[in-house]
Design a protein around this motif. Structure first.
Motif, PDB file in Angstrom:
ATOM      1  N   VAL A  44       3.748 -24.323 -30.397  1.00 52.11           N
ATOM      2  CA  VAL A  44       4.317 -23.893 -31.597  1.00 52.11           C
ATOM      3  C   VAL A  44       5.377 -23.097 -31.509  1.00 52.11           C
ATOM      4  CG1 VAL A  44       3.864 -22.572 -33.866  1.00 52.11           C
ATOM      5  CG2 VAL A  44       2.160 -24.268 -33.096  1.00 52.11           C
ATOM      6  N   ALA A  45       5.331 -21.916 -30.736  1.00 52.45           N
ATOM      7  CA  ALA A  45       6.416 -21.113 -30.263  1.00 52.45           C
ATOM      8  C   ALA A  45       7.598 -21.727 -29.783  1.00 52.45           C
ATOM      9  CB  ALA A  45       5.876 -19.901 -29.328  1.00 52.45           C
ATOM     10  N   LEU A  46       7.511 -22.679 -28.895  1.00 53.77           N
ATOM     11  CA  LEU A  46       8.567 -23.449 -28.254  1.00 53.77           C
ATOM     12  C   LEU A  46       9.101 -24.560 -29.225  1.00 53.77           C
ATOM     13  CD1 LEU A  46       7.585 -23.234 -24.491  1.00 53.77           C
ATOM     14  CD2 LEU A  46       9.043 -21.907 -25.863  1.00 53.77           C
ATOM     15  N   GLY A  47       8.292 -24.935 -30.024  1.00 56.45           N
ATOM     16  CA  GLY A  47       8.706 -26.025 -30.786  1.00 56.45           C
ATOM     17  C   GLY A  47       8.718 -27.624 -29.941  1.00 56.45           C
ATOM     18  N   TYR A 102      13.896 -23.442 -23.405  1.00 55.51           N
ATOM     19  CA  TYR A 102      13.911 -22.804 -22.182  1.00 55.51           C
ATOM     20  C   TYR A 102      14.333 -21.461 -21.973  1.00 55.51           C
ATOM     21  CZ  TYR A 102      15.204 -22.222 -17.432  1.00 55.51           C
ATOM     22  OH  TYR A 102      15.346 -21.519 -15.811  1.00 55.51           O
ATOM     23  N   LYS A 103      15.142 -20.911 -22.774  1.00 59.79           N
ATOM     24  CA  LYS A 103      15.493 -19.614 -22.986  1.00 59.79           C
ATOM     25  C   LYS A 103      14.259 -18.763 -23.798  1.00 59.79           C
ATOM     26  CE  LYS A 103      20.603 -19.896 -23.290  1.00 59.79           C
ATOM     27  NZ  LYS A 103      21.563 -19.611 -23.965  1.00 59.79           N
ATOM     28  N   LYS A 104      13.747 -19.064 -24.592  1.00 57.79           N
ATOM     29  CA  LYS A 104      12.454 -19.016 -25.161  1.00 57.79           C
ATOM     30  C   LYS A 104      11.443 -18.583 -24.341  1.00 57.79           C
ATOM     31  CE  LYS A 104      10.151 -18.319 -29.512  1.00 57.79           C
ATOM     32  NZ  LYS A 104      10.089 -18.575 -30.944  1.00 57.79           N
ATOM     33  N   MET A 107      11.757 -15.754 -21.790  1.00 55.13           N
ATOM     34  CA  MET A 107      11.870 -14.679 -22.368  1.00 55.13           C
ATOM     35  C   MET A 107      10.067 -14.287 -22.382  1.00 55.13           C
ATOM     36  SD  MET A 107      12.080 -13.167 -26.345  1.00 55.13           S
ATOM     37  CE  MET A 107      10.819 -14.248 -26.581  1.00 55.13           C
ATOM     38  N   LEU A 108       9.211 -15.275 -22.900  1.00 54.02           N
ATOM     39  CA  LEU A 108       7.911 -14.984 -22.851  1.00 54.02           C
ATOM     40  C   LEU A 108       7.494 -14.930 -21.547  1.00 54.02           C
ATOM     41  CD1 LEU A 108       7.111 -17.904 -25.286  1.00 54.02           C
ATOM     42  CD2 LEU A 108       7.160 -15.487 -25.800  1.00 54.02           C
ATOM     43  N   ASN A 110       8.903 -13.764 -18.725  1.00 58.95           N
ATOM     44  CA  ASN A 110       9.154 -12.418 -18.216  1.00 58.95           C
ATOM     45  C   ASN A 110       8.467 -11.320 -18.766  1.00 58.95           C
ATOM     46  OD1 ASN A 110      11.123 -13.198 -15.987  1.00 58.95           O
ATOM     47  ND2 ASN A 110      12.661 -13.754 -17.669  1.00 58.95           N
ATOM     48  N   THR A 111       8.548 -11.346 -20.075  1.00 58.78           N
ATOM     49  CA  THR A 111       7.513 -10.524 -20.556  1.00 58.78           C
ATOM     50  C   THR A 111       6.049 -10.232 -20.217  1.00 58.78           C
ATOM     51  OG1 THR A 111       9.005 -10.743 -22.689  1.00 58.78           O
ATOM     52  CG2 THR A 111       6.723  -9.590 -23.089  1.00 58.78           C
ATOM     53  N   THR A 112       5.522 -11.386 -19.960  1.00 56.30           N
ATOM     54  CA  THR A 112       4.044 -11.726 -19.527  1.00 56.30           C
ATOM     55  C   THR A 112       4.053 -11.069 -18.325  1.00 56.30           C
ATOM     56  OG1 THR A 112       3.718 -13.656 -20.891  1.00 56.30           O
ATOM     57  CG2 THR A 112       2.294 -13.216 -19.021  1.00 56.30           C
ATOM     58  N   LEU A 113       4.798 -11.432 -17.183  1.00 59.46           N
ATOM     59  CA  LEU A 113       4.969 -10.890 -15.776  1.00 59.46           C
ATOM     60  C   LEU A 113       5.323  -9.343 -15.966  1.00 59.46           C
ATOM     61  CD1 LEU A 113       6.999 -13.537 -14.028  1.00 59.46           C
ATOM     62  CD2 LEU A 113       4.425 -13.316 -13.907  1.00 59.46           C
ATOM     63  N   TYR A 114       5.791  -8.979 -16.638  1.00 58.83           N
ATOM     64  CA  TYR A 114       6.193  -7.497 -16.672  1.00 58.83           C
ATOM     65  C   TYR A 114       4.990  -6.733 -17.130  1.00 58.83           C
ATOM     66  CZ  TYR A 114       8.494  -3.025 -17.940  1.00 58.83           C
ATOM     67  OH  TYR A 114       8.777  -1.705 -17.889  1.00 58.83           O
ATOM     68  N   ASN A 115       4.320  -7.289 -18.410  1.00 66.76           N
ATOM     69  CA  ASN A 115       3.282  -6.463 -18.967  1.00 66.76           C
ATOM     70  C   ASN A 115       2.048  -6.423 -18.019  1.00 66.76           C
ATOM     71  OD1 ASN A 115       4.530  -5.918 -21.326  1.00 66.76           O
ATOM     72  ND2 ASN A 115       3.909  -7.851 -22.409  1.00 66.76           N
ATOM     73  N   ARG A 116       1.894  -7.465 -17.033  1.00 72.40           N
ATOM     74  CA  ARG A 116       0.888  -7.413 -16.172  1.00 72.40           C
ATOM     75  C   ARG A 116       1.447  -6.906 -15.003  1.00 72.40           C
ATOM     76  NH1 ARG A 116      -2.006 -13.098 -16.954  1.00 72.40           N
ATOM     77  NH2 ARG A 116      -2.134 -13.018 -19.319  1.00 72.40           N
ATOM     78  N   GLY A 117       2.392  -6.340 -14.624  1.00 78.00           N
ATOM     79  CA  GLY A 117       2.960  -5.640 -13.575  1.00 78.00           C
ATOM     80  C   GLY A 117       3.109  -6.365 -12.401  1.00 78.00           C
ATOM     81  N   LEU A 118       3.686  -7.685 -12.617  1.00 79.64           N
ATOM     82  CA  LEU A 118       4.030  -8.550 -11.475  1.00 79.64           C
ATOM     83  C   LEU A 118       5.272  -8.714 -11.295  1.00 79.64           C
ATOM     84  CD1 LEU A 118       1.646 -11.500 -12.340  1.00 79.64           C
ATOM     85  CD2 LEU A 118       1.004  -9.624 -10.772  1.00 79.64           C
ATOM     86  N   ARG A 119       6.215  -7.743 -12.061  1.00 76.57           N
ATOM     87  CA  ARG A 119       7.810  -7.605 -11.937  1.00 76.57           C
ATOM     88  C   ARG A 119       8.096  -6.382 -11.661  1.00 76.57           C
ATOM     89  NH1 ARG A 119      11.427 -12.301 -12.692  1.00 76.57           N
ATOM     90  NH2 ARG A 119       9.993 -13.876 -12.103  1.00 76.57           N
TER      91      ARG A 119
END
Length: 119
Positions: A44-47, A102-104, A107-108, A110-119
């Motif tokens: 749904v988020a990516l359509g 793809y851009k969206k 973003m999702l 990178n945000t997930t990886l950052y929030n989990r401390g993997l970036r």
């Protein structure tokens, strides 16, 4: 004799507390590398179309497996396995998704990886 027993009990208690902390750290690491998502919400988020959704599910399933393998590695090897898994996932998603999707997705991810401390 009493002092020896009390000392042994104290040492045993400290060892058990340390073992619990190590177990909690292992669980936290495993949870950080668990990349499973709700595919319906991602679609749904990516359509996504139905064809895209099938391809994205397959790619994401492979990505999740690679990330779990990375979670079992140590140090620099873990970092390189994560980077390889992310690069592979991004490359495959680029083939399947349209540019806006793809851009969206990037973003999702990178945000997930950052929030989990993997970036």
């Amino acid at each position: 004799m009493k002092k020896i027993v009390l000392t042994l009990v104290a040492m045993l208690t400290m060892t058990m507390a340390n073992a619990e902390n190590e177990n909690e750290n292992t669980v936290q690491v495993a949870n950080a590398y668990d990349m499973t998502v709700n595919m319906r919400k991602l679609a749904v988020a990516l359509g996504l179309t139905m064809d895209q959704m099938e391809a994205v599910q397959d790619i994401h399933h492979q990505f999740c497996n690679e990330m779990l393998l990375a979670s079992q590695a140590t140090g620099d090897e873990r970092t390189s396995l994560v980077e390889k898994a992310v690069k592979k996932d991004v490359l495959y998603m680029h083939y399947v998704l349209e540019e806006k999707q793809y851009k969206k997705y990037l973003m999702l991810l990178n945000t997930t990886l950052y929030n989990r401390g993997l970036r």
